[in-house]
Each structure stands twice: as structure tokens, then as C-alpha cells.
Motif scaffolding. Structure first.
Motif, PDB file in Angstrom:
ATOM      1  N   THR A  50     -15.181  45.476 -28.247  1.00 15.29           N
ATOM      2  CA  THR A  50     -15.471  45.611 -26.809  1.00 15.29           C
ATOM      3  C   THR A  50     -16.793  46.334 -26.582  1.00 15.29           C
ATOM      4  OG1 THR A  50     -14.275  47.715 -26.612  1.00 15.29           O
ATOM      5  CG2 THR A  50     -13.011  45.698 -26.186  1.00 15.29           C
ATOM      6  N   SER A  51     -17.794  46.073 -27.407  1.00 17.29           N
ATOM      7  CA  SER A  51     -19.023  46.862 -27.301  1.00 17.29           C
ATOM      8  C   SER A  51     -19.877  46.481 -26.099  1.00 17.29           C
ATOM      9  CB  SER A  51     -19.854  46.730 -28.576  1.00 17.29           C
ATOM     10  OG  SER A  51     -20.318  45.404 -28.720  1.00 17.29           O
ATOM     11  N   CYS A  52     -19.693  45.243 -25.581  1.00 19.40           N
ATOM     12  CA  CYS A  52     -20.527  44.810 -24.462  1.00 19.40           C
ATOM     13  C   CYS A  52     -19.672  44.045 -23.444  1.00 19.40           C
ATOM     14  CB  CYS A  52     -21.696  43.973 -24.969  1.00 19.40           C
ATOM     15  SG  CYS A  52     -22.971  43.677 -23.712  1.00 19.40           S
TER      16      CYS A  52
ATOM     17  N   SER B 148     -16.671  38.203 -20.007  1.00 18.64           N
ATOM     18  CA  SER B 148     -16.937  38.501 -18.593  1.00 18.64           C
ATOM     19  C   SER B 148     -18.369  38.139 -18.223  1.00 18.64           C
ATOM     20  CB  SER B 148     -16.689  39.995 -18.304  1.00 18.64           C
ATOM     21  OG  SER B 148     -17.564  40.824 -19.064  1.00 18.64           O
ATOM     22  N   VAL B 149     -19.022  37.299 -19.054  1.00 22.33           N
ATOM     23  CA  VAL B 149     -20.440  36.993 -18.842  1.00 22.33           C
ATOM     24  C   VAL B 149     -20.706  36.398 -17.460  1.00 22.33           C
ATOM     25  CG1 VAL B 149     -20.308  34.690 -19.908  1.00 22.33           C
ATOM     26  CG2 VAL B 149     -22.486  35.930 -19.875  1.00 22.33           C
TER      27      VAL B 149
ATOM     28  N   VAL C   5     -23.516  44.573 -16.401  1.00 22.65           N
ATOM     29  CA  VAL C   5     -23.250  45.786 -15.627  1.00 22.65           C
ATOM     30  C   VAL C   5     -22.131  46.548 -16.337  1.00 22.65           C
ATOM     31  CG1 VAL C   5     -22.572  46.722 -13.393  1.00 22.65           C
ATOM     32  CG2 VAL C   5     -23.896  44.593 -13.504  1.00 22.65           C
ATOM     33  N   PRO C   6     -22.421  47.742 -16.890  1.00 28.36           N
ATOM     34  CA  PRO C   6     -21.433  48.452 -17.712  1.00 28.36           C
ATOM     35  C   PRO C   6     -20.070  48.641 -17.048  1.00 28.36           C
ATOM     36  CG  PRO C   6     -23.569  49.481 -17.951  1.00 28.36           C
ATOM     37  CD  PRO C   6     -23.715  48.449 -16.865  1.00 28.36           C
ATOM     38  N   GLU C   7     -20.054  49.036 -15.769  1.00 31.62           N
ATOM     39  CA  GLU C   7     -18.775  49.291 -15.098  1.00 31.62           C
ATOM     40  C   GLU C   7     -17.951  48.006 -14.949  1.00 31.62           C
ATOM     41  OE1 GLU C   7     -21.707  50.224 -14.069  1.00 31.62           O
ATOM     42  OE2 GLU C   7     -21.692  52.415 -14.062  1.00 31.62           O
TER      43      GLU C   7
END
Length: 349
Positions: free
Chosen positions: A13-15, A36-37, A47-49
Motif C-alpha cells: 500500500t505504498s502509493c 484508486s488511480v 492525493v495522499p489522503e
């Protein structure tokens, strides 16, 4: 557990990809991904969040799908592996928390592993055991690295890395300049097939003179990205059409020329006869073709996983976890952190 066939579940789950892979020894049973691209595309980048929330929502369904498709029960596992870094802090926390929960609930050992080392280890499930040593070139949205890998479970030396924009980041930014969708890599690759690779002579960063002395195996793509943007802006200011295919092909040629030239040079300098390419940009068709051509000329054996295993996935984490078990590495402590800046030389947390 079979001594040479440990069953390992890996979580990545790094990105922006929730990846869950299951490996038995050196055999990939399943590689389940929830991406989630599409949720990030409208922002032109991750977007990190948003990524963290998507991981939370996808984690349990993806684990359930992976075990179902592999025909195994969680109780059958011999170990759980998880990417503990580097990556987006919030995204990593979701995966690490999930892996800890599984390990505790099942009473199984936990291995927190390095994202970049996992990109190297995934080729084991594609092409068999890694030659030791191997030279690995990892190219993605966040990393452009040349690594000397005597043992993927314990010893990795960094020979060079990006000093500004990574290759994948440059692809995304140039795609935006050309009006192509995010993520840019596949769209530039597709557009370049219709273009002229030598139409425009874009710069090759860190490949001449003093730059080679100071940054022999480092990479820089920021100047190339800027050169493309200025070239396009000049055409637009002159009221001339922008030949998107030619720009894409010429830009792609500059990137792949630098990457493959430095990778082959590193192999020669360190006496390594095996080159592996991994990371999302390794799916690029021109990079694969040029690397094969130059490796053939240099007498170097090239290994590149299939495109689906080059991008972030759980299979790569499970593959490295299985190697950890096979080589008798000590499991990670349950207090292991999510380390967003974990150095590549640190294979395990």
C-alpha cells in the motif's frame, strides 16, 4: 510448512494500489489489486489522503478475493509480509496495520520489507531464482535507482539514484504538457509509436563531462522535462501545431537512452552479467526493447517481469517475504513502523 514451499501473503500500500499477493515458495498463486488511480486522475497526480482512504476501504475485500482465488485459507499461511517503506506515510500505515492484525490474529511471523527490494524480488516468481549478484534498475514515479544486489533478502547497495524528478514523474509531467491523461507513462508510450524518435534532440541529463564524474550512475530528468515544456510552448506561441507523437517519441527516447546506457555501464564496471529492470516504467515498450538490444550487445542477460508485475503489487511483497522465510531471516518485531523514507539499503524493518 514445507521447508522449500512457504505460503506467504504480501500486502502493498505504498502509493495508490492496494495489492495483495499470495506466493507458495517461488510460485505466484494470486495477485489481487484494487487501484484508486481513477480517483486521482482529475487532480493530475496522487492525493495522499485519497489514497489512504481507498486503501482502508479496499483492504479486507482484496484480502478476501486473494485467498478465494488462490484457494487457500488465512489459517494456511506460514507468514505475512508487508511493505513498510518507502512510500506515502498514511498509505503505508494502512497496510502495516492490516498486516500486524493478520499476523497477531493468525499467530504467524511478520516481515516488514522494503518496497524497492520487493520490486527486485518479484522477478523470482516470473523467471526463477535471482542470480547473485544481480544489478537492478528500478524506474517508477518516485524512484530511478541502480542497485547492486548480492542477496535480495539482506544486502543491497545503491550505485545511483535520481537527484530530482524520477523517470515516471517526468512521464507524468510531460504528458500533462501534451494534454495526455494521468498517469502519463502508458499514454506517452502509445503516442510515441506513431512518432519519430529522432525528430527532436532533447537533452540527456548527467551523461557528459563533469556530470559523469560526480554523478556517474545518478539520474536527472528535471531538465529534460523543462526542455520539452519550453519546446511545446515555443510552438504554441508561434501559432504552430504541436506534433504530439513526435514529442512523445523523442522524449521517451531521451529517457530510455539515459536509463539503459547507465545500467549497462554499471554492469560492466561492477562485473555483473545480469541486469533486472523493475518498477512501473519497466512496462514501457521502448525501454524494454532498447535494454534488450544493449544488453545483447554487451553480453548481459536481461530479466524484466511482465508489465503487470512491474507496477506496484502484492505479489512482489509476498515474493520477498517467501525468500525471507526460505533464507531463515528473523521476522520483524510487531512494533515495526511505517517508514516513508526507508533507505533502499535497509531490506527489512
Amino acid at each position: 510448512m514445507s521447508a522449500d514451499q512457504p505460503l506467504v501473503l504480501g500486502i502493498e500500500t505504498s502509493c495508490d494500489e492496494t495489492g495483495v499477493g499470495i506466493v507458495r515458495g517461488e510460485t505466484l498463486l494470486v495477485d489481487a489489486i484494487a487501484s484508486s488511480v481513477d480517483e486521482h486522475a482529475r487532480f493530475g497526480g496522487v492525493v495522499p489522503e485519497v489514497a489512504s482512504r481507498a486503501h482502508l476501504e479496499a483492504m479486507i475485500p482484496t484480502i478476501e478475493r486473494a485467498t478465494r482465488d488462490a484457494g487457500v485459507r488465512l489459517a494456511d499461511l506460514d507468514a505475512v509480509a508487508v511493505t513498510s517503506g518507502p512510500g506515502l506515510a498514511g498509505a503505508l500505515m494502512v497496510g502495516v496495520a492490516a498486516a500486524k492484525s493478520l499476523a497477531v490474529a493468525l499467530g504467524k511471523p511478520l516481515y516488514g520489507v522494503n518496497h524497492l527490494a520487493s520490486h527486485v524480488a518479484v522477478d523470482i516468481v516470473e523467471h526463477g531464482p535471482l542470480p547473485e549478484p544481480t544489478l537492478a534498475m528500478l524506474v517508477s514515479g518516485g524512484h530511478s535507482s541502480l542497485l547492486l544486489v548480492p542477496d535480495v533478502t539482506a544486502e543491497i547497495t545503491s550505485l545511483g539514484s535520481t537527484i530530482d524528478d524520477a523517470a515516471g514523474e517526468a512521464f507524468d509531467k510531460v504528458a500533462r504538457v501534451l494534454g495526455l491523461p494521468f498517469p502519463g507513462g502508458p499514454h506517452i508510450d502509445r503516442a510515441a509509436r506513431e512518432g519519430d524518435r529522432v525528430a527532436i534532440d532533447f537533452p540527456r541529463g548527467l551523461t557528459t563531462g563533469r556530470d559523469l564524474e560526480r554523478h556517474r550512475f545518478d539520474f536527472s530528468f528535471s531538465g529534460l522535462k523543462t526542455a520539452v515544456a519550453r519546446w511545446v510552448q515555443a510552438r504554441e506561441a508561434a501559432g504552430e501545431p504541436v506534433p504530439v507523437a513526435d514529442v512523445a517519441a523523442s522524449f521517451q527516447e531521451a529517457v530510455t537512452d539515459v536509463l539503459t546506457r547507465k545500467a549497462v555501464a554499471a554492469c560492466k564496471e561492477h562485473g555483473v552479467e545480469n541486469l533486472q529492470i523493475g518498477g512501473g516504467v519497466a512496462a514501457n515498450s521502448r525501454l524494454r526493447a532498447m535494454a534488450q538490444e544493449r544488453c545483447d550487445e554487451a553480453g548481459i542477460a536481461l530479466r524484466v517481469p511482465r508489465p503487470g508485475l512491474c507496477t506496484d503489487n502484492g505479489a512482489m511483497v509476498a515474493s520477498l517475504g517467501a525468500q525471507m522465510v526460505l533464507k531463515g531471516r528473523t521476522p520483524s518485531d510487531l512494533a515495526l513502523p511505517a517508514d516513508s523514507s526507508m533507505p533502499v539499503t535497509e531490506v527489512q524493518s
